[in-house]
Design a protein around this motif. Structure first.
Motif, PDB file in Angstrom:
ATOM      1  N   ALA A  26       0.820  -1.203   0.000  1.00 44.14           N
ATOM      2  CA  ALA A  26       0.000   0.000   0.000  1.00 44.14           C
ATOM      3  C   ALA A  26       0.859   1.261   0.000  1.00 44.14           C
ATOM      4  CB  ALA A  26      -0.914   0.004   1.216  1.00 44.14           C
ATOM      5  N   VAL A  27       0.269   2.345  -0.447  1.00 39.01           N
ATOM      6  CA  VAL A  27       0.923   3.652  -0.408  1.00 39.01           C
ATOM      7  C   VAL A  27       1.239   4.021   1.042  1.00 39.01           C
ATOM      8  CG1 VAL A  27       0.595   6.113  -0.839  1.00 39.01           C
ATOM      9  CG2 VAL A  27      -0.212   4.434  -2.511  1.00 39.01           C
ATOM     10  N   GLY A  28       2.479   4.444   1.284  1.00 39.64           N
ATOM     11  CA  GLY A  28       2.881   4.875   2.616  1.00 39.64           C
ATOM     12  C   GLY A  28       3.270   3.766   3.570  1.00 39.64           C
ATOM     13  N   ASP A  29       3.206   2.521   3.114  1.00 43.84           N
ATOM     14  CA  ASP A  29       3.516   1.381   3.980  1.00 43.84           C
ATOM     15  C   ASP A  29       5.020   1.251   4.161  1.00 43.84           C
ATOM     16  OD1 ASP A  29       2.927  -0.758   5.579  1.00 43.84           O
ATOM     17  OD2 ASP A  29       2.052  -2.003   3.995  1.00 43.84           O
ATOM     18  N   SER A  30       5.445   0.541   5.187  1.00 41.47           N
ATOM     19  CA  SER A  30       6.850   0.166   5.356  1.00 41.47           C
ATOM     20  C   SER A  30       6.897  -1.353   5.441  1.00 41.47           C
ATOM     21  CB  SER A  30       7.464   0.798   6.604  1.00 41.47           C
ATOM     22  OG  SER A  30       6.784   0.402   7.780  1.00 41.47           O
ATOM     23  N   VAL A  31       7.713  -1.942   4.574  1.00 40.73           N
ATOM     24  CA  VAL A  31       7.761  -3.395   4.426  1.00 40.73           C
ATOM     25  C   VAL A  31       9.200  -3.860   4.522  1.00 40.73           C
ATOM     26  CG1 VAL A  31       7.243  -5.345   2.903  1.00 40.73           C
ATOM     27  CG2 VAL A  31       5.742  -3.334   2.918  1.00 40.73           C
ATOM     28  N   ALA A  32       9.430  -4.907   5.311  1.00 37.51           N
ATOM     29  CA  ALA A  32      10.739  -5.546   5.357  1.00 37.51           C
ATOM     30  C   ALA A  32      10.645  -6.896   4.680  1.00 37.51           C
ATOM     31  CB  ALA A  32      11.193  -5.726   6.801  1.00 37.51           C
ATOM     32  N   LEU A  33      11.605  -7.155   3.804  1.00 38.38           N
ATOM     33  CA  LEU A  33      11.723  -8.458   3.173  1.00 38.38           C
ATOM     34  C   LEU A  33      12.889  -9.158   3.854  1.00 38.38           C
ATOM     35  CD1 LEU A  33      10.467 -10.184   0.930  1.00 38.38           C
ATOM     36  CD2 LEU A  33      12.226  -9.301  -0.611  1.00 38.38           C
ATOM     37  N   ALA A  90      11.767  -5.748  12.154  1.00 42.76           N
ATOM     38  CA  ALA A  90      10.672  -5.508  13.095  1.00 42.76           C
ATOM     39  C   ALA A  90      10.288  -4.043  13.201  1.00 42.76           C
ATOM     40  CB  ALA A  90      11.054  -6.045  14.477  1.00 42.76           C
ATOM     41  N   ARG A  91      11.135  -3.139  12.707  1.00 46.99           N
ATOM     42  CA  ARG A  91      10.802  -1.719  12.729  1.00 46.99           C
ATOM     43  C   ARG A  91       9.783  -1.348  11.644  1.00 46.99           C
ATOM     44  NH1 ARG A  91      16.010   2.087  13.432  1.00 46.99           N
ATOM     45  NH2 ARG A  91      14.281   3.573  13.577  1.00 46.99           N
ATOM     46  N   CYS A  92       9.592  -2.236  10.680  1.00 46.76           N
ATOM     47  CA  CYS A  92       8.635  -1.984   9.600  1.00 46.76           C
ATOM     48  C   CYS A  92       7.233  -2.436  10.006  1.00 46.76           C
ATOM     49  CB  CYS A  92       9.062  -2.717   8.337  1.00 46.76           C
ATOM     50  SG  CYS A  92      10.604  -2.105   7.630  1.00 46.76           S
ATOM     51  N   ALA A  93       6.236  -1.885   9.348  1.00 43.54           N
ATOM     52  CA  ALA A  93       4.851  -2.247   9.649  1.00 43.54           C
ATOM     53  C   ALA A  93       4.532  -3.678   9.236  1.00 43.54           C
ATOM     54  CB  ALA A  93       3.899  -1.274   8.953  1.00 43.54           C
ATOM     55  N   ARG A  94       5.172  -4.136   8.163  1.00 44.67           N
ATOM     56  CA  ARG A  94       4.980  -5.507   7.681  1.00 44.67           C
ATOM     57  C   ARG A  94       6.330  -6.190   7.534  1.00 44.67           C
ATOM     58  NH1 ARG A  94       1.954  -5.097   2.126  1.00 44.67           N
ATOM     59  NH2 ARG A  94       1.994  -7.380   2.256  1.00 44.67           N
ATOM     60  N   VAL A  95       6.374  -7.462   7.917  1.00 44.85           N
ATOM     61  CA  VAL A  95       7.579  -8.266   7.748  1.00 44.85           C
ATOM     62  C   VAL A  95       7.208  -9.474   6.897  1.00 44.85           C
ATOM     63  CG1 VAL A  95       9.413  -9.567   8.869  1.00 44.85           C
ATOM     64  CG2 VAL A  95       8.452  -7.537   9.998  1.00 44.85           C
ATOM     65  N   ILE A  96       7.834  -9.583   5.735  1.00 46.76           N
ATOM     66  CA  ILE A  96       7.580 -10.682   4.811  1.00 46.76           C
ATOM     67  C   ILE A  96       8.825 -11.545   4.753  1.00 46.76           C
ATOM     68  CG2 ILE A  96       7.100 -11.298   2.412  1.00 46.76           C
ATOM     69  CD1 ILE A  96       5.606  -8.604   2.191  1.00 46.76           C
ATOM     70  N   GLU A  97       8.665 -12.831   5.006  1.00 44.74           N
ATOM     71  CA  GLU A  97       9.798 -13.744   4.994  1.00 44.74           C
ATOM     72  C   GLU A  97       9.838 -14.503   3.674  1.00 44.74           C
ATOM     73  OE1 GLU A  97      10.491 -16.208   8.395  1.00 44.74           O
ATOM     74  OE2 GLU A  97       9.475 -14.805   9.738  1.00 44.74           O
ATOM     75  N   LEU A  98      11.030 -14.545   3.100  1.00 41.57           N
ATOM     76  CA  LEU A  98      11.241 -15.239   1.836  1.00 41.57           C
ATOM     77  C   LEU A  98      12.128 -16.454   2.085  1.00 41.57           C
ATOM     78  CD1 LEU A  98      10.153 -14.249  -0.928  1.00 41.57           C
ATOM     79  CD2 LEU A  98      12.476 -13.537  -1.480  1.00 41.57           C
ATOM     80  N   GLY A 142      12.936 -18.617  -2.699  1.00 42.25           N
ATOM     81  CA  GLY A 142      12.232 -17.917  -3.770  1.00 42.25           C
ATOM     82  C   GLY A 142      10.736 -17.784  -3.585  1.00 42.25           C
ATOM     83  N   ARG A 143      10.227 -18.153  -2.422  1.00 43.57           N
ATOM     84  CA  ARG A 143       8.791 -18.072  -2.157  1.00 43.57           C
ATOM     85  C   ARG A 143       8.529 -17.260  -0.892  1.00 43.57           C
ATOM     86  NH1 ARG A 143       9.371 -23.610  -3.650  1.00 43.57           N
ATOM     87  NH2 ARG A 143       8.102 -24.195  -5.475  1.00 43.57           N
ATOM     88  N   ILE A 144       7.362 -16.637  -0.807  1.00 39.39           N
ATOM     89  CA  ILE A 144       6.935 -16.014   0.444  1.00 39.39           C
ATOM     90  C   ILE A 144       6.460 -17.134   1.364  1.00 39.39           C
ATOM     91  CG2 ILE A 144       5.241 -14.508   1.545  1.00 39.39           C
ATOM     92  CD1 ILE A 144       5.319 -12.755  -0.939  1.00 39.39           C
ATOM     93  N   VAL A 145       7.128 -17.272   2.506  1.00 39.51           N
ATOM     94  CA  VAL A 145       6.809 -18.373   3.401  1.00 39.51           C
ATOM     95  C   VAL A 145       6.063 -17.928   4.656  1.00 39.51           C
ATOM     96  CG1 VAL A 145       8.725 -19.793   2.589  1.00 39.51           C
ATOM     97  CG2 VAL A 145       9.106 -18.217   4.507  1.00 39.51           C
ATOM     98  N   ALA A 146       6.093 -16.611   4.948  1.00 34.51           N
ATOM     99  CA  ALA A 146       5.386 -16.101   6.133  1.00 34.51           C
ATOM    100  C   ALA A 146       5.254 -14.586   6.027  1.00 34.51           C
ATOM    101  CB  ALA A 146       6.129 -16.471   7.418  1.00 34.51           C
ATOM    102  N   GLU A 147       4.269 -14.060   6.733  1.00 33.84           N
ATOM    103  CA  GLU A 147       4.114 -12.603   6.849  1.00 33.84           C
ATOM    104  C   GLU A 147       3.539 -12.300   8.218  1.00 33.84           C
ATOM    105  OE1 GLU A 147       1.916  -8.688   4.886  1.00 33.84           O
ATOM    106  OE2 GLU A 147       2.020 -10.555   3.743  1.00 33.84           O
ATOM    107  N   ARG A 148       4.037 -11.223   8.822  1.00 33.47           N
ATOM    108  CA  ARG A 148       3.530 -10.810  10.125  1.00 33.47           C
ATOM    109  C   ARG A 148       3.602  -9.299  10.234  1.00 33.47           C
ATOM    110  NH1 ARG A 148       8.622 -12.964  10.960  1.00 33.47           N
ATOM    111  NH2 ARG A 148      10.153 -11.593  11.966  1.00 33.47           N
ATOM    112  N   ARG A 149       2.936  -8.763  11.233  1.00 31.33           N
ATOM    113  CA  ARG A 149       3.025  -7.341  11.493  1.00 31.33           C
ATOM    114  C   ARG A 149       4.303  -7.040  12.243  1.00 31.33           C
ATOM    115  NH1 ARG A 149       0.267  -4.843   8.089  1.00 31.33           N
ATOM    116  NH2 ARG A 149       0.491  -2.967   9.378  1.00 31.33           N
ATOM    117  N   GLY A 150       4.876  -5.863  11.957  1.00 30.70           N
ATOM    118  CA  GLY A 150       6.070  -5.425  12.649  1.00 30.70           C
ATOM    119  C   GLY A 150       5.739  -4.339  13.651  1.00 30.70           C
ATOM    120  N   ALA A 151       6.410  -3.190  13.520  1.00 27.38           N
ATOM    121  CA  ALA A 151       6.218  -2.093  14.483  1.00 27.38           C
ATOM    122  C   ALA A 151       4.799  -1.551  14.427  1.00 27.38           C
ATOM    123  CB  ALA A 151       7.209  -0.978  14.150  1.00 27.38           C
TER     124      ALA A 151
END
Length: 233
Positions: free
Chosen positions: A38-45, A213-221, A224-233
Motif C-alpha cells: 500500500a501507499v505509505g507502507d513500510s515493508v521488510a523483506l 521488526a521496525r517496519c509495519a509488515r515483515v515478509i519472509e522469503l 524464492g517463495r513467500i513463506v510467512a508474513e507478520r506485522r512489525g512495528a
C-alpha cells in the motif's frame, strides 16, 4: 500475500517468477510471488542469503525483468515496458539505496545528489540537492568528494540522492551492510524519519530480524517463495 486493497496498492506483483539460465542448468530464483504494498507502507523483506530478496527487489523496481507473472507499480505495468520506458518510469517514482553507496568519485556530494534531477531537466537541481543534503544532516559537507566522507556520510548522500526526486517508493537493499553497528543504527533512524516525513512507501531488504521488526509488515522469503508474513512495528 494479496490484501483486499490490491486495486489501490502502489505495488502489485502477481505470480512472479524469475529463472536464469537454460535447461538443464536453469536456476529458479523466484517462484510464484504474489504481493501487494500500500501507499505509505513500510515493508521488510527478510530471509537468508540466496532466498531471492535482492532479486525480488530488482524485479519490483524494474531493474530485472521477471520470467513470468506481472508487476504493476504506481499504476504502470512494468512487465509491458521496454528498457528505455522502464528507466523513464523509475524516474521520480522510485529511489534506491544499496549496501554499496555507488557515489561518483569525481563529483562532490552536491553534484552526486543533483545528478538525477539534472537528468530529468530540473533547472533547480542544485538548490534542491543542497536542501536534501541539509535534511540528512550534511549541509556542511556539500562540497566534499566521496573519498573525503565517512561511510555513514556517504550513505547519507546516497539517501539524499534517492529522495531528492520525491519518489513515492524507496527500496533499500541491506543499507547498513557496509557500516558499523552504531553508524548503521543512525542511518536507519534517518531513513525511517525521512519515510515518515515524506509519507513514502519504504521497502527494506534485510537479513536482520531486529531491523525488519521496525517496519509495519515483515515478509519472509525462503527458496524464492513467500513463506510467512507478520506485522512489525
Amino acid at each position: 500475500m494479496m490484501p483486499s486493497s490490491v486495486d489501490s496498492a502502489l505495488i502489485v506483483a502477481r505470480n512472479v517468477s524469475l529463472a536464469l539460465g537454460r535447461v538443464p542448468a536453469r536456476v529458479e530464483i523466484l517462484r510464484g510471488i504474489d504481493l501487494a504494498v500500500a501507499v505509505g507502507d513500510s515493508v521488510a523483506l527478510l530471509g537468508p542469503s540466496g532466498s531471492g530478496k535482492s532479486s525480488l527487489m530488482a524485479v519490483l523496481a524494474g531493474l530485472e525483468r521477471p520470467s513470468g507473472g506481472s508487476v504493476r507499480v504506481a499504476g504502470l505495468d512494468f512487465t509491458a515496458l521496454d528498457e528505455d520506458a522502464l528507466a523513464v518510469a523509475r524516474r521520480g517514482r522510485i529511489g534506491i539505496v544499496l549496501q554499496a553507496f555507488h557515489l561518483l568519485p569525481t563529483m562532490t556530494a552536491l553534484e552526486n545528489v543533483a545528478v538525477p534531477l539534472e537528468l530529468a531537466g530540473d533547472g533547480d537541481a542544485f538548490a534542491r540537492a543542497a536542501a536534501e543534503l541539509d535534511a540528512v544532516g550534511l549541509g556542511h559537507r556539500i562540497g566534499h568528494y566521496p573519498a573525503q566522507l565517512s561511510g555513514g556520510e556517504q550513505q547519507r548522500v546516497a539517501i539524499a540522492r534517492a529522495l531528492v526526486g520525491r519518489p513515492a517508493l524507496i527500496f533499500a537493499d541491506e543499507p547498513t551492510g557496509n557500516l558499523d553497528t552504531t553508524t548503521g543504527a543512525a542511518i536507519m533512524d534517518l531513513l525511517f524519519a525521512r519515510h515518515r516525513a515524506r509519507m513514502t512507501t519504504l521497502f527494506i531488504i534485510t537479513h536482520d530480524p531486529a531491523l525488519a521488526a521496525r517496519c509495519a509488515r515483515v515478509i519472509e522469503l525462503g527458496d524464492g517463495r513467500i513463506v510467512a508474513e507478520r506485522r512489525g512495528a
